[in-house]
Write an enzyme that holds these catalytic residues in place. Structure first.
Site: not given
Length: 213
Positions: A32, A69, A97, A178, A181
């Site tokens: 991502s 992901g 991840n 968040d 990102h």
């Protein structure tokens, strides 16, 4: 005889010119952080990187192959499919991840090792983009994880960009809500850092094969 050969020579020349004119293909085997998570179209890393390289005069396409992901295991599983498009250069950006899920660094290392080994065997130029573990995972985990990338870059003698989020991580002005990102401005910072490494690799490819692939 000379006249009959002329059309064939002209066709051969046109074919050679077409080969030379083909844009170099770059793909990002990523997650991502490269896929433009929660960003408007055109703001992700692949699109911004392509635009920046073209602005600098490179005839290049950067494929949208990063998947939100994605793990190192997933990247390895999809590698053959990705290589079916015959990329000239692959930027490997995986591992974030794995780290966030607490995957054993030995597994991450093994997956990335297999990815780089496959790319080397297929004679595909490669750049490795690194990731760093969050400190709250503990000193042992951080040490085991953070050494994966420089070790593998050295082992496979590939160009290395040590931290894909360099200058972006934890900066609220450069990340989405968040705080993990990148936002569009954060991606621009990533591109400014990564672009010289990619540009050097593309120049090497052009110099090594001036007539095109």
């Amino acid at each position: 005889m000379r006249l009959s050969l002329l059309p064939l020579l002209l066709l051969a020349g046109l074919a050679a010119g077409a080969a030379q004119a083909r844009p170099l293909k770059v793909v990002v085997l990523g997650d991502s952080l490269s896929a433009g998570y929660n960003l408007p179209p055109g703001q992700g890393l692949t699109r911004q990187l392509e635009a920046a390289l073209r602005h600098d005069g490179f005839d290049v396409t950067v494929g949208d192959t990063a998947v939100s992901g994605q793990t190192s295991a997933g990247g390895l599983a999809g590698l053959d499919w990705m290589l079916g498009d015959a990329p000239d250069l692959v930027v490997v950006e995986l591992g974030a991840n794995d780290m966030l899920r607490g995957v054993d660094p030995k597994s991450t290392r093994a997956n990335l090792d297999k990815i780089l080994a496959t790319l080397k065997d297929r004679h595909v130029s490669t750049i490795l983009a690194g990731m760093k573990a969050q400190p709250n995972l503990g000193a042992d985990y951080v040490a085991a994880f953070d050494t994966i990338y420089p070790d593998l870059a050295k082992r496979y003698a590939v160009p290395f960009y040590p931290f894909i989020l360099d200058g972006v991580a934890l900066d609220p002005k450069l990340t989405i809500a968040d705080r993990m990102h990148p936002n569009g401005d954060g991606v621009a910072v990533m591109v400014r850092g990564l672009k010289p490494v990619v540009a050097k690799a593309l120049t090497t490819l052009k110099d090594a094969a001036p007539s095109g692939k």
